[in-house]
Design an enzyme around this catalytic site. Structure first.
Site, short mmCIF file in Angstrom:
data_model
loop_
_atom_site.label_atom_id
_atom_site.label_comp_id
_atom_site.label_asym_id
_atom_site.label_seq_id
_atom_site.Cartn_x
_atom_site.Cartn_y
_atom_site.Cartn_z
N CYS A 146 40.64 49.23 42.43
CA CYS A 146 40.03 48.42 41.38
C CYS A 146 40.15 49.12 40.03
CB CYS A 146 38.55 48.17 41.68
SG CYS A 146 38.24 47.40 43.28
N CYS A 185 40.85 39.23 42.96
CA CYS A 185 41.31 40.60 42.68
C CYS A 185 42.06 41.16 43.88
CB CYS A 185 40.12 41.52 42.35
SG CYS A 185 39.49 41.37 40.66
#
Lengths: 229, 271
Positions: free
Chosen positions: B181, B232
């Protein structure tokens, strides 16, 4: 292709956690499951990924299933730290560079550039390897290089990312010798050889050698718009 | 970067989402992320997500499902039916299930346990889109926490464990392209294509980043935190994540903790 650990390695690492907690099946959905407070944060993260049925059962584009996709190889493990807070230490950097050199497969003989026009299309394409609710089908559309997600290359192309360095006039500034071609091939294939734990993916295995030769042409061919900015 | 709007940290009263946004914009005049869309800032008072509020309120109080029950007896952590400030104090540990639950997980739990819906009912199986019950309820319930500071509890050892595992997951490199991330959220002002990315260490950027539900202009739909995670993970070339799973919960525990002290924009409007 992918230099992943075997599935067995991933399973073995977590079997001990499950055994220690005296439980054969842990779906993470019941209170009498494993005691998550008895694990380190790292153990719990691995437990959540591998033992809680958190992923869709699908075949990955490269083959294998979600477990193969989510099992870390040595470079991924070594680079799983907060690089925004901690500088990369010398020991890890050296280890990652060595692993990357070991993985890298150099082309035999002189490196030929492909077609920069095809390279431009590949650089612009963010298709490929996405899986889940939508699946990128490599049978109907070839995977792309994702370059423009992170790099400015030809600033006349619509919108461009800034996570990686600006590559405008890359070849115009460096020339097109075999040495430069070898370096660019190494960086595209496995950037950790020069930028250990950087953000850029390792494209050897994700793209074909032919596709890489097209992207290299886009970067290095004097006729490419990248070199005429 | 700046931490905390002077005098407004640990806000514990309701504020209009547009007022919350305007204060953040004033506090961070140089944030490329916060200021990236003039159009969305201008549209904020007429955020299409606000259209879901009435339907969400009706769905919350209506006696529905096989058990013909409303959701008024659902405990989101602050007592049965208490919604004020509840959303910003999730995920949290729930005694009745013995586990840490994020908002969506808890909502679905209540719809099943109290109202009697099953996985086959579209009321709980349909998670995404402005037309889904889940997104209408989420928007209504989250709106009751607008302006409250993010404050997920970490008193219970399982809450701490999930938050800490979420931090590990945030930095865990994996998938076909080696991303974590932090590859996109570790530095300020960077872009993927046209999108300016929020940095997780700038809590005033991060509170907007985690302020879902939000109307996504590009998708013309109201989206959830779980939908953001799914997107994501998909772009990161990890595996396909399933709803109601603790990987989501751990990540949201870390996200919401990283925005701690900053007021939530509920609902938000995003590109």
């Amino acid at each position: 292709m992918f230099n992943k650990n075997t599935v067995a390695a991933g399973v073995a690492a977590f079997a001990s956690v499950a055994l220690a907690a005296g439980c054969a099946v842990a779906d993470g959905n019941k209170a009498d499951d494993v005691d998550i407070t008895a694990m380190s944060a790292e153990e719990l993260a691995e437990h959540l990924i591998f033992e809680t049925n958190s992923w869709r059962d699908q075949e990955m584009q490269e083959g294998g299933g979600w477990r193969d996709r989510m099992t870390q190889d040595e470079i991924q493990k070594a680079c799983s730290f907060d690089s925004t807070r901690n500088d990369l230490d010398g020991e890890t950097a050296g280890k990652v560079v060595a692993l990357a050199r070991e993985q890298y497969q150099a082309p035999e003989g002189d490196i030929e550039l492909g077609d920069w026009r095809k390279g431009a299309e590949l650089a612009d394409s963010g298709y490929g390897y996405r899986i889940g609710h939508n699946v990128d089908d490599h049978g109907t559309r070839e995977q792309g290089g994702n370059c423009y997600n992170c790099h400015v290359m030809d600033s006349s192309v619509s919108v461009q990312g800034t996570i990686g360095p600006n590559l405008e006039n890359y070849g115009a500034q460096r020339g097109d010798s075999q040495e430069i071609r070898q370096y660019v091939h190494q960086v595209i294939s496995n950037p950790h050889q020069y930028f250990p734990c950087g953000e850029m993916p390792r494209f050897q295995g994700l793209l074909t050698e032919e596709q890489i030769s097209h992207i290299m042409a886009y970067l290095l061919d004097p006729e490419s718009p990248v070199n005429n900015r | 970067m700046a931490v905390g709007v002077a005098g407004t940290a640990a806000q514990a009263e309701w504020q209009d989402p547009n007022d919350v946004l305007q204060k953040l914009l004033e506090a961070q005049p140089d944030s490329k992320y916060l200021h990236q869309s003039e159009m969305n800032i201008m549209m904020m008072p007429d955020n299409p997500a606000l259209w879901l509020l009435d339907d969400g309120e009706r769905l919350f109080y209506e006696e529905r499902g096989p058990n013909n029950a409303s959701l008024e007896s659902c405990d989101f952590g602050k007592g049965e039916g208490v919604l004020d400030g509840a959303y910003v104090e999730l995920p949290r540990y729930f005694e009745d299930t013995g586990k840490v639950m994020d908002f969506e997980m808890r909502l679905v739990h209540c719809m099943k346990e109290i109202q009697g819906f099953t996985d086959d009912d579209s009321a709980v199986s349909q998670r995404h889109g402005s037309g889904s019950d889940i997104m209408r309820l989420t928007t209504y319930i989250a709106h009751q926490s607008s302006g409250y500071a993010w404050n997920p509890p970490l008193d219970h050892p399982k809450e701490k464990a999930m938050r800490d595992a979420g931090e590990v997951l945030f930095f865990r490199r994996g998938g076909a392209m080696d991303f974590n991330c932090a590859a996109c959220h570790g530095s300020s002002g960077k872009q993927i294509r046209a999108s300016v990315l929020p940095e997780m260490r700038n809590s005033q950027e991060w509170t907007k980043a985690v302020s879902w539900p939000a109307h996504r202009a590009g998708q013309d739909n109201v989206r959830s935190q779980n939908h953001r995670i799914r997107g994501c993970v998909w772009q990161m070339r990890h595996a396909g994540i399933l709803p109601d799973t603790p990987v989501n919960t751990a990540l949201i525990s870390y996200w919401n903790d990283a925005a701690r002290g900053e007021p939530a924009i509920l609902p938000d409007l995003k590109r």
